[in-house]
Scaffold this motif. Structure first.
Motif, PDB file in Angstrom:
ATOM      1  N   UNK A  81       2.524   1.998  10.677  1.00  0.00           N
ATOM      2  CA  UNK A  81       3.603   1.515   9.818  1.00  0.00           C
ATOM      3  C   UNK A  81       4.599   0.687  10.616  1.00  0.00           C
ATOM      4  N   UNK A  82       4.904   1.137  11.838  1.00  0.00           N
ATOM      5  CA  UNK A  82       5.792   0.360  12.705  1.00  0.00           C
ATOM      6  C   UNK A  82       5.161  -0.983  13.053  1.00  0.00           C
ATOM      7  N   UNK A  83       3.860  -0.967  13.312  1.00  0.00           N
ATOM      8  CA  UNK A  83       3.157  -2.186  13.712  1.00  0.00           C
ATOM      9  C   UNK A  83       3.087  -3.226  12.605  1.00  0.00           C
ATOM     10  N   UNK A  98       0.850  -1.188   0.000  1.00  0.00           N
ATOM     11  CA  UNK A  98       0.000   0.000   0.000  1.00  0.00           C
ATOM     12  C   UNK A  98       0.884   1.235   0.000  1.00  0.00           C
ATOM     13  N   UNK A  99       0.596   2.172  -0.921  1.00  0.00           N
ATOM     14  CA  UNK A  99       1.412   3.372  -1.088  1.00  0.00           C
ATOM     15  C   UNK A  99       0.509   4.605  -0.986  1.00  0.00           C
ATOM     16  N   UNK A 100       0.925   5.580  -0.183  1.00  0.00           N
ATOM     17  CA  UNK A 100       0.197   6.853  -0.057  1.00  0.00           C
ATOM     18  C   UNK A 100       1.095   7.970  -0.560  1.00  0.00           C
ATOM     19  N   UNK A 101       0.573   8.786  -1.491  1.00  0.00           N
ATOM     20  CA  UNK A 101       1.342   9.864  -2.100  1.00  0.00           C
ATOM     21  C   UNK A 101       0.561  11.161  -1.978  1.00  0.00           C
ATOM     22  N   UNK A 102       1.203  12.210  -1.485  1.00  0.00           N
ATOM     23  CA  UNK A 102       0.583  13.533  -1.459  1.00  0.00           C
ATOM     24  C   UNK A 102       1.037  14.331  -2.679  1.00  0.00           C
ATOM     25  N   UNK A 103       0.201  15.284  -3.095  1.00  0.00           N
ATOM     26  CA  UNK A 103       0.513  16.043  -4.297  1.00  0.00           C
ATOM     27  C   UNK A 103       0.588  15.148  -5.513  1.00  0.00           C
ATOM     28  N   UNK A 104      -0.367  14.201  -5.620  1.00  0.00           N
ATOM     29  CA  UNK A 104      -0.263  13.114  -6.588  1.00  0.00           C
ATOM     30  C   UNK A 104      -0.895  13.401  -7.940  1.00  0.00           C
ATOM     31  N   UNK A 105      -1.564  14.530  -8.113  1.00  0.00           N
ATOM     32  CA  UNK A 105      -2.353  14.745  -9.322  1.00  0.00           C
ATOM     33  C   UNK A 105      -1.521  15.097 -10.543  1.00  0.00           C
ATOM     34  N   UNK A 122      -9.741   7.617   7.158  1.00  0.00           N
ATOM     35  CA  UNK A 122     -10.316   6.890   6.027  1.00  0.00           C
ATOM     36  C   UNK A 122      -9.300   5.921   5.429  1.00  0.00           C
ATOM     37  N   UNK A 123      -8.059   6.371   5.299  1.00  0.00           N
ATOM     38  CA  UNK A 123      -7.026   5.514   4.722  1.00  0.00           C
ATOM     39  C   UNK A 123      -6.736   4.306   5.597  1.00  0.00           C
ATOM     40  N   UNK A 124      -6.706   4.516   6.907  1.00  0.00           N
ATOM     41  CA  UNK A 124      -6.361   3.427   7.827  1.00  0.00           C
ATOM     42  C   UNK A 124      -7.436   2.361   7.923  1.00  0.00           C
ATOM     43  N   UNK A 125      -8.617   2.635   7.435  1.00  0.00           N
ATOM     44  CA  UNK A 125      -9.658   1.611   7.415  1.00  0.00           C
ATOM     45  C   UNK A 125      -9.241   0.411   6.566  1.00  0.00           C
ATOM     46  N   UNK A 126      -8.379   0.657   5.593  1.00  0.00           N
ATOM     47  CA  UNK A 126      -7.858  -0.432   4.763  1.00  0.00           C
ATOM     48  C   UNK A 126      -6.490  -0.897   5.196  1.00  0.00           C
ATOM     49  N   UNK A 127      -6.012  -0.418   6.340  1.00  0.00           N
ATOM     50  CA  UNK A 127      -4.702  -0.798   6.845  1.00  0.00           C
ATOM     51  C   UNK A 127      -3.674   0.294   6.631  1.00  0.00           C
ATOM     52  N   UNK A 128      -2.599   0.235   7.402  1.00  0.00           N
ATOM     53  CA  UNK A 128      -1.546   1.242   7.313  1.00  0.00           C
ATOM     54  C   UNK A 128      -0.778   1.105   6.003  1.00  0.00           C
ATOM     55  N   UNK A 129      -0.326   2.209   5.425  1.00  0.00           N
ATOM     56  CA  UNK A 129       0.486   2.118   4.212  1.00  0.00           C
ATOM     57  C   UNK A 129       1.875   1.580   4.510  1.00  0.00           C
ATOM     58  N   UNK A 141      -2.537  -1.316  -3.442  1.00  0.00           N
ATOM     59  CA  UNK A 141      -3.439  -0.222  -3.045  1.00  0.00           C
ATOM     60  C   UNK A 141      -2.681   1.094  -3.158  1.00  0.00           C
ATOM     61  N   UNK A 142      -3.308   2.047  -3.819  1.00  0.00           N
ATOM     62  CA  UNK A 142      -2.675   3.325  -4.070  1.00  0.00           C
ATOM     63  C   UNK A 142      -3.596   4.431  -3.550  1.00  0.00           C
ATOM     64  N   UNK A 143      -3.118   5.138  -2.515  1.00  0.00           N
ATOM     65  CA  UNK A 143      -3.885   6.223  -1.900  1.00  0.00           C
ATOM     66  C   UNK A 143      -3.295   7.536  -2.411  1.00  0.00           C
ATOM     67  N   UNK A 144      -4.097   8.286  -3.147  1.00  0.00           N
ATOM     68  CA  UNK A 144      -3.610   9.494  -3.811  1.00  0.00           C
ATOM     69  C   UNK A 144      -4.324  10.718  -3.263  1.00  0.00           C
TER      70      UNK A 144
END
Length: 293
Positions: free
Chosen positions: A137-139, A14-21, A85-92, A39-42
């Motif tokens: 993420x540590x967990x 799972x990857x989360x990216x800010x400023x992704x547009x 909202x993102x953590x509902x699917x697990x930590x990135x 999973x890609x969180x943008x």
């Protein structure tokens, strides 16, 4: 200090990216999708561009779950809501702190709102977001990564970049200090990479002048290097090589000599003289969330 295991790719992660547009954030998103991220969180403030990218990636990569969300990184409550909202699917497994703002003008011309906005997006948002995601993420107890896109501006003073440089210097100091803390933590598998490029051709620094021996770099070149560094868990990357040379000269030379060199030979102090930046829909060049550099 112990180092975490290198990653070969983000396949199944799972990857989360800010400023992704757009810009470098978009390139990071495309790279994650090509490598088979699960999973890609943008996140971005530009919702139309973000949704367009999410639709394209979803169509091209049927096994990929894409979660686009409009997030104003100046709004702490919005960051908190988006994290929940993102953590509902697990930590990135991977967090890319990419979003950034710039204004290229003398400090005296900045208004309070601009100063606050730049510091909130470039400095506070990565801190707040990382703090909320880090426990999860540590967990995970498996290799995880935080990539923070700082800037060479964090290392060299430059006219017309005072607030931007301050925001990136703070981001660099925070990010690398976090790296040291995590390296001391027994059993930790989260690595932190701080990436500091000079000017990149994303449009964000449109109009800047080329410096001696320092090209204005191609976005793909920079994102490729940053991505490899992130996977390897490399602590700090300066790009291009002239950034390291500049740091050495700045440390060795008397201040008056360095100022002369930076102004009249290397062109560092004149590099922002023609800055226009990426124009907004209204034709102004006010600070607004973009990709970094």
């Amino acid at each position: 200090m112990p180092r975490t295991r290198a990653l070969n790719s983000v396949q199944s992660l799972t990857v989360l990216i800010t400023g992704a547009a757009q810009g470098m954030g978009e390139l990071f998103a495309r790279q994650a999708a090509r490598e088979g991220a699960a999973r890609l969180i943008l996140w971005d403030i530009n919702e139309p561009l973000l949704l367009e990218l999410a639709r394209e990636l979803g169509q091209r990569h049927p096994g990929l779950t894409v979660e686009p969300r409009r997030v104003d990184l100046c709004d702490g409550q919005a960051i908190g809501d988006a994290v929940r909202a993102a953590l509902q699917g697990g930590a990135p497994h991977v967090l890319v702190n990419n979003a950034g703002l710039v204004t290229g003008q003398p400090f005296i011309n900045h208004d309070t709102a601009q100063i606050r906005q730049i510091m909130e997006v470039n400095t506070l948002a990565p801190m707040l977001l990382t703090r909320k995601l880090l426990p999860g993420m540590i967990a995970l107890e498996e290799p995880a990564r935080i990539l923070t896109m700082a800037s060479a501006a964090a290392l060299v003073s430059n006219p017309k970049m005072s607030v931007y440089a301050a925001s990136k210097a703070a981001a660099l100091a925070w990010s690398d200090s976090l790296r040291l803390e995590l390296e001391r933590m027994a059993g930790n598998q989260v690595s932190v990479t701080t990436f500091c490029p000079t000017y990149v051709k994303t449009g964000m620094f449109a109009g800047v002048r080329k410096m001696l021996l320092t090209p204005i770099m191609e976005p793909q070149q920079v994102t490729d290097r940053a991505w490899r560094a992130m996977l390897a868990g490399t602590p700090l990357v300066l790009m291009p090589w002239t950034s390291k040379l500049g740091q050495m000269l700045r440390g060795m030379l008397p201040r008056v000599a360095w100022d002369y060199l930076a102004e009249h030979v290397l062109g560092v102090y004149r590099s922002m003289d023609g800055f226009t930046g990426r124009k907004s829909a209204t034709g102004t060049d006010a600070a607004r969330p973009e990709d970094v550099r």
